[in-house]
Design a protein around this motif. Structure first.
Motif, mmCIF file in Angstrom:
data_model
loop_
_atom_site.group_PDB
_atom_site.id
_atom_site.type_symbol
_atom_site.label_atom_id
_atom_site.label_comp_id
_atom_site.label_asym_id
_atom_site.label_seq_id
_atom_site.Cartn_x
_atom_site.Cartn_y
_atom_site.Cartn_z
ATOM 1 N N MET A 277 -2.720 2.168 6.765
ATOM 2 C CA MET A 277 -1.590 1.956 7.665
ATOM 3 C C MET A 277 -2.076 1.608 9.064
ATOM 4 O O MET A 277 -1.536 0.717 9.731
ATOM 5 C CB MET A 277 -0.726 3.211 7.711
ATOM 6 N N SER A 278 -3.107 2.293 9.537
ATOM 7 C CA SER A 278 -3.635 2.043 10.875
ATOM 8 C C SER A 278 -4.230 0.645 10.986
ATOM 9 O O SER A 278 -4.036 -0.053 11.984
ATOM 10 C CB SER A 278 -4.696 3.092 11.217
ATOM 11 N N LEU A 279 -4.959 0.231 9.970
ATOM 12 C CA LEU A 279 -5.576 -1.096 10.003
ATOM 13 C C LEU A 279 -4.514 -2.195 9.988
ATOM 14 O O LEU A 279 -4.631 -3.197 10.700
ATOM 15 C CB LEU A 279 -6.533 -1.255 8.819
ATOM 16 N N MET A 280 -3.473 -2.005 9.199
ATOM 17 C CA MET A 280 -2.395 -2.996 9.187
ATOM 18 C C MET A 280 -1.661 -3.017 10.522
ATOM 19 O O MET A 280 -1.214 -4.070 10.972
ATOM 20 C CB MET A 280 -1.428 -2.698 8.046
ATOM 21 N N TRP B 110 -0.253 9.131 -3.548
ATOM 22 C CA TRP B 110 -0.994 10.170 -2.842
ATOM 23 C C TRP B 110 -0.104 11.395 -2.624
ATOM 24 O O TRP B 110 -0.524 12.527 -2.877
ATOM 25 C CB TRP B 110 -1.493 9.624 -1.502
ATOM 26 N N HIS B 111 1.119 11.165 -2.167
ATOM 27 C CA HIS B 111 2.034 12.280 -1.931
ATOM 28 C C HIS B 111 2.408 12.978 -3.229
ATOM 29 O O HIS B 111 2.584 14.193 -3.264
ATOM 30 C CB HIS B 111 3.300 11.775 -1.225
ATOM 31 N N THR B 112 2.543 12.217 -4.297
ATOM 32 C CA THR B 112 2.908 12.800 -5.593
ATOM 33 C C THR B 112 1.794 13.705 -6.120
ATOM 34 O O THR B 112 2.044 14.787 -6.647
ATOM 35 C CB THR B 112 3.191 11.690 -6.619
ATOM 36 N N TYR C 170 0.827 -1.197 0.000
ATOM 37 C CA TYR C 170 0.000 0.000 0.000
ATOM 38 C C TYR C 170 0.870 1.261 0.000
ATOM 39 O O TYR C 170 0.390 2.354 -0.303
ATOM 40 C CB TYR C 170 -0.939 0.012 1.219
ATOM 41 N N GLY C 171 2.165 1.075 0.319
ATOM 42 C CA GLY C 171 3.081 2.205 0.229
ATOM 43 C C GLY C 171 3.135 2.784 -1.172
ATOM 44 O O GLY C 171 3.403 3.978 -1.349
ATOM 45 N N LEU C 172 2.872 1.964 -2.183
ATOM 46 C CA LEU C 172 2.815 2.479 -3.559
ATOM 47 C C LEU C 172 1.669 3.479 -3.707
ATOM 48 O O LEU C 172 1.814 4.510 -4.370
ATOM 49 C CB LEU C 172 2.647 1.316 -4.545
#
Length: 343
Positions: A128-131, A110-112, A103-105
């Protein structure tokens, strides 16, 4: 009886704890960066530290799964894809890490597209929170399997403390409720549930009381690290701090300040119930109500959130329910790791 897990799993549990701790430090630092400096990218150092913690947990889990698949003592593990044999704690933490890294992709995208990411409810942050929630289950189960040893019991208390940051961040996404502060109640539930789960798994008042010490140690680290680290990193990039920086750690101040006291209350109450031959399972509801009241009251003593008086009325109910659920989850983890059944 419970058998001692293999050495690879004992070492793996401590590496999972390291990954959880590093990810928590990165999370707290990243939020401080957003508050004190602002602009960031996916490759800003605090952001990368979060993913480093996830990578540590993922790499550890993969190594343990591969070693278990190759080992002779693998009968108690879970078969995955008809090939691999995975102990349950490392299957959970490994899956969470793998999904989080993939999900970092999306986070990079998102940041881009949108620049920096400032809200807990953005898709990357929710994922991130759910993981992190699954990772918490994995690391705590890993130490529940080691509960026969003093180091295993200490590790579980440390894992509870280290997991608080990511779970509090998840609580930020709680939808608003009329008349009460839903985030405060969600954090109250998290704090009491973690303590009660430890009690249900270990049935040891001393181990529950140990949470108070490990939580204070983690809180001190997270309280004093992010502000100077943010200032030094900003200066290294030629950036300055915002004019309205308060000098207060943005995320740690929202942690449940009364959690150590709540842990001591549950530990003392369970000890008293055992001495009186009362059922701890029956007593945990009342103890949870007291603990929930204390945690909610802490947010009135340190008003980082806008006070809502009815929150104090709901606090005992939320605490009692969280304690009962936590005890059941801890008992389930205890049963799942008995000799011949641990996974």
């Amino acid at each position: 009886m419970i058998s001692e897990p293999p050495r690879r799993e004992r070492l793996g549990a401590w590496l999972l704890l390291l990954g959880t701790t590093v990810a928590g430090i990165g999370l707290v630092w990243d939020i401080q960066w957003h508050s004190d400096v602002g602009p960031d990218t996916f490759f800003t150092l605090p952001h990368l530290v979060m993913y480093l913690g996830t990578a540590i947990s993922g790499t550890t889990s993969l190594a343990v799964v591969l070693l278990t698949t190759r080992a002779a003592d693998r009968a108690s593990a879970i078969t995955v894809l008809r090939v691999f044999r995975a102990p349950l704690p490392f299957l959970l933490s490994g899956t969470a890490a793998a999904v989080g890294l993939l999900y970092g992709l999306a986070d990079l995208w998102w940041h881009t597209v949108y620049g920096f990411d400032v809200t807990p409810t953005s898709p990357p942050h929710v994922a991130m929170s759910l993981m992190s929630l699954f990772d918490t289950v994995g690391v705590t189960l890993a130490f529940i399997m080691m509960r026969r040893s003093a180091s295993g019991r200490f590790g579980l208390a440390a894992a509870v403390a280290a997991s608080t940051a990511s779970l509090v961040f998840l609580a930020y996404s709680t939808p608003p409720l009329p008349g009460v502060h839903s985030v405060v109640l969600a954090i109250t539930a998290v704090a009491v549930l973690l303590i009660a789960a430890t009690a249900g798994a270990l049935r040891s008042p001393k181990a529950v009381a140990m949470i108070a010490a490990t939580y204070v140690a983690v809180q001190v680290l997270l309280w004093f690290f992010p502000m100077p680290a943010t200032k030094l990193y900003a200066e290294s990039l030629g950036l300055g701090l915002r004019d309205y920086v308060t000098g207060v750690p943005v995320m740690p101040i929202t942690f449940p300040m009364a959690m150590p006291l709540a842990a001591l209350i549950l530990a003392a109450g369970i000890h008293f119930a055992v001495r009186r031959n009362w059922s701890p399972k029956a007593s945990v509801l009342a103890l949870g109500a007291v603990a929930g009241t204390l945690v909610a009251l802490g947010y009135f003593a340190v008003p980082v959130f806008e006070p809502e008086p009815l929150t104090l009325v709901a606090g005992p109910v939320v605490g009692a329910l969280a304690a009962w659920i936590g005890w059941q989850l801890g008992s389930l983890g205890r049963a799942a790791t008995q000799e011949g059944h641990h996974v």
